[in-house]
Scaffold this motif. Structure first.
Motif, mmCIF file in Angstrom:
data_model
loop_
_atom_site.group_PDB
_atom_site.id
_atom_site.type_symbol
_atom_site.label_atom_id
_atom_site.label_comp_id
_atom_site.label_asym_id
_atom_site.label_seq_id
_atom_site.Cartn_x
_atom_site.Cartn_y
_atom_site.Cartn_z
ATOM 1 N N ARG A 275 0.131 6.601 3.496
ATOM 2 C CA ARG A 275 -0.819 7.720 3.467
ATOM 3 C C ARG A 275 -0.422 8.784 4.485
ATOM 4 O O ARG A 275 0.048 8.437 5.579
ATOM 5 C CB ARG A 275 -2.224 7.243 3.860
ATOM 6 N N ASN B 24 -1.432 -0.878 11.145
ATOM 7 C CA ASN B 24 -2.281 -0.307 10.102
ATOM 8 C C ASN B 24 -2.690 -1.486 9.219
ATOM 9 O O ASN B 24 -2.172 -1.670 8.124
ATOM 10 C CB ASN B 24 -1.538 0.758 9.303
ATOM 11 N N LEU B 25 -3.593 -2.295 9.765
ATOM 12 C CA LEU B 25 -4.022 -3.499 9.055
ATOM 13 C C LEU B 25 -5.089 -3.130 8.026
ATOM 14 O O LEU B 25 -5.660 -2.036 8.086
ATOM 15 C CB LEU B 25 -4.572 -4.507 10.069
ATOM 16 N N PRO B 26 -5.368 -4.027 7.087
ATOM 17 C CA PRO B 26 -6.435 -3.736 6.115
ATOM 18 C C PRO B 26 -7.755 -3.525 6.852
ATOM 19 O O PRO B 26 -8.147 -4.372 7.647
ATOM 20 C CB PRO B 26 -6.490 -5.021 5.280
ATOM 21 N N TYR B 27 -8.414 -2.363 6.614
ATOM 22 C CA TYR B 27 -9.645 -2.101 7.376
ATOM 23 C C TYR B 27 -10.832 -1.673 6.514
ATOM 24 O O TYR B 27 -11.813 -1.138 7.020
ATOM 25 C CB TYR B 27 -9.385 -1.099 8.509
ATOM 26 N N VAL B 28 -10.732 -1.877 5.223
ATOM 27 C CA VAL B 28 -11.868 -1.474 4.385
ATOM 28 C C VAL B 28 -12.928 -2.585 4.421
ATOM 29 O O VAL B 28 -12.613 -3.758 4.185
ATOM 30 C CB VAL B 28 -11.418 -1.191 2.934
ATOM 31 N N ALA C 258 -3.964 -5.727 1.177
ATOM 32 C CA ALA C 258 -3.617 -4.672 2.134
ATOM 33 C C ALA C 258 -4.809 -3.775 2.450
ATOM 34 O O ALA C 258 -4.686 -2.822 3.215
ATOM 35 C CB ALA C 258 -2.476 -3.819 1.566
ATOM 36 N N LEU C 259 -5.967 -4.071 1.865
ATOM 37 C CA LEU C 259 -7.132 -3.201 2.038
ATOM 38 C C LEU C 259 -8.319 -3.911 2.688
ATOM 39 O O LEU C 259 -9.000 -3.335 3.542
ATOM 40 C CB LEU C 259 -7.590 -2.652 0.675
ATOM 41 N N LEU D 6 0.853 -1.185 0.000
ATOM 42 C CA LEU D 6 0.000 0.000 0.000
ATOM 43 C C LEU D 6 0.897 1.246 0.000
ATOM 44 O O LEU D 6 1.948 1.246 0.640
ATOM 45 C CB LEU D 6 -0.829 -0.025 1.290
ATOM 46 N N GLU E 264 -2.277 10.411 6.459
ATOM 47 C CA GLU E 264 -3.004 10.286 7.737
ATOM 48 C C GLU E 264 -2.347 9.271 8.682
ATOM 49 O O GLU E 264 -2.560 9.318 9.889
ATOM 50 C CB GLU E 264 -4.496 9.975 7.531
ATOM 51 N N GLU F 13 -4.787 2.034 13.218
ATOM 52 C CA GLU F 13 -5.453 2.975 12.313
ATOM 53 C C GLU F 13 -6.793 2.384 11.877
ATOM 54 O O GLU F 13 -6.892 1.183 11.616
ATOM 55 C CB GLU F 13 -4.585 3.245 11.080
ATOM 56 N N LEU G 5 -14.169 2.295 -3.415
ATOM 57 C CA LEU G 5 -12.865 2.979 -3.332
ATOM 58 C C LEU G 5 -12.566 3.666 -4.662
ATOM 59 O O LEU G 5 -12.980 3.189 -5.720
ATOM 60 C CB LEU G 5 -11.760 1.963 -3.046
HETATM 61 N N1 GLN Z 1 -6.606 4.401 4.229
HETATM 62 C C1 GLN Z 1 -6.654 3.383 3.212
HETATM 63 C C2 GLN Z 1 -7.644 3.818 2.146
HETATM 64 O O1 GLN Z 1 -7.308 4.680 1.396
HETATM 65 C C3 GLN Z 1 -6.957 2.033 3.778
HETATM 66 C C4 GLN Z 1 -5.777 1.538 4.484
HETATM 67 C C5 GLN Z 1 -6.013 0.263 5.198
HETATM 68 O O2 GLN Z 1 -6.934 -0.523 4.922
HETATM 69 N N2 GLN Z 1 -5.200 0.033 6.143
HETATM 70 O O3 GLN Z 1 -8.744 3.360 2.049
#
Ligand code: GLN
Length: 275
Positions: free
Chosen positions: A80, A175-179, A199-200, A77, A82, A230, A187
């Motif tokens: 970012r 910062n694990l995949p969090y979507v 990674a998402l 990834l 943030e 995150e 997205l």
């Molecule tokens: N912030 C990411 C995005 O643009 C997602 C990163 C994550 O899943 N760790 O959606």
């Protein structure tokens, strides 16, 4: 806005800087210099890749994070801005001589920044992607932190659980995949088509990896240690809910845009309440 790319002017500038090797000051001084044939060919390739939606960082192979230059490729990834919030918070709260774990390290942006800005820190960085670990290794070398950052393949904290350093960890950065599954299709095309899905994607509500992480974190952290995670802007209340308040003191912090972005969870230790 051209071709739906709202950073077109900036991207074009980055493209010219990349292919000519000039810095911004030189570019403005020599603004009327024409490109050499070879540069022009590279320029045209850059522009056509960009027009196909490919992010600038993958075309140049570089991205700045915490004022450091990181190598990136399609196996990781793109760091970012943030996520700098997580790094800054970690630097602020870590004790002297900290032992830190960066889980899901990807390009190593978090692990390398922590080791770079705290010269006493030792970092254990884990990722399940070997391709990502190769990128992280390059970044450790690039910023001369290889002697204090150990890279390990594995799922979440598995390489640590049951080993000697478990129970000795001061801070876990994640910062694990969090979507959430349903949001993946929403997205932006640049992210969806070019960045690694691995990674998402964070399962049905985006927090599936974090739910698995918490019991492992309990096994690894010292009493009073921190877990920093995150999250997405709409995940604050739900993220708080996955922690047992008997063992954790949890704060949710906003990013510069005022959106929920960071979980700061302090492990109280089993049965001990000192907060
Ligand atoms: N912030 C990411 C995005 O643009 C997602 C990163 C994550 O899943 N760790 O959606």
């Amino acid at each position: 806005m051209a071709h739906g790319i709202n950073t077109a002017a900036l991207d074009a500038e980055v493209c010219v800087l990349h292919i000519t090797g000039m810095d911004r000051a030189a570019l403005y001084q020599e603004w009327d210099r024409t490109l050499k044939d070879q540069e022009l060919t590279q320029h045209n390739i850059f522009i056509s890749r960009r027009l196909s939606g490919e992010p600038v960082a993958y075309i140049t192979g570089h991205k700045e994070f915490m004022s450091l230059d990181f190598c990136v490729d399609k196996s990781v990834l793109i760091p970012r801005p943030e996520t700098e919030l997580l790094v800054e918070k970690a630097l602020e709260i870590m004790p002297p001589l900290p032992f830190i774990v960066d889980v899901g390290t990807g390009s190593g942006a978090i692990a390398v920044s922590l080791a770079y800005y705290n010269r006493e820190a030792r970092v254990f960085a884990i990722d399940r992607s070997l391709a990502a670990l190769a990128v992280a290794r390059d970044n450790c070398i690039r910023h001369s932190v290889s002697d204090r950052v150990e890279l390990q393949p594995g799922d979440l904290l598995q390489p640590l659980v049951g080993s000697a350093p478990a129970g000795a960890v001061d801070l876990i950065a994640a910062n694990l995949p969090y979507v959430a599954e349903g949001d993946l299709l929403e997205l932006p095309g640049e992210v969806r088509m070019f960045e690694p899905r691995l990674a998402l994607a964070g399962g049905r509500d985006g927090l599936a990896h974090y739910r698995r992480l918490i019991p492992q974190a309990i096994a690894c952290l010292k009493e009073g240690g921190y877990l920093l995670m995150e999250i997405g802007f709409d995940q604050g209340p739900r993220a708080r809910g996955i922690f047992d308040p008997q063992f954790w003191a949890v704060q949710i912090q906003p990013d510069l845009a005022g959106l929920d972005r960071l979980v700061v969870a302090r492990y109280k230790g089993a049965g001990k309440h000192f907060i």
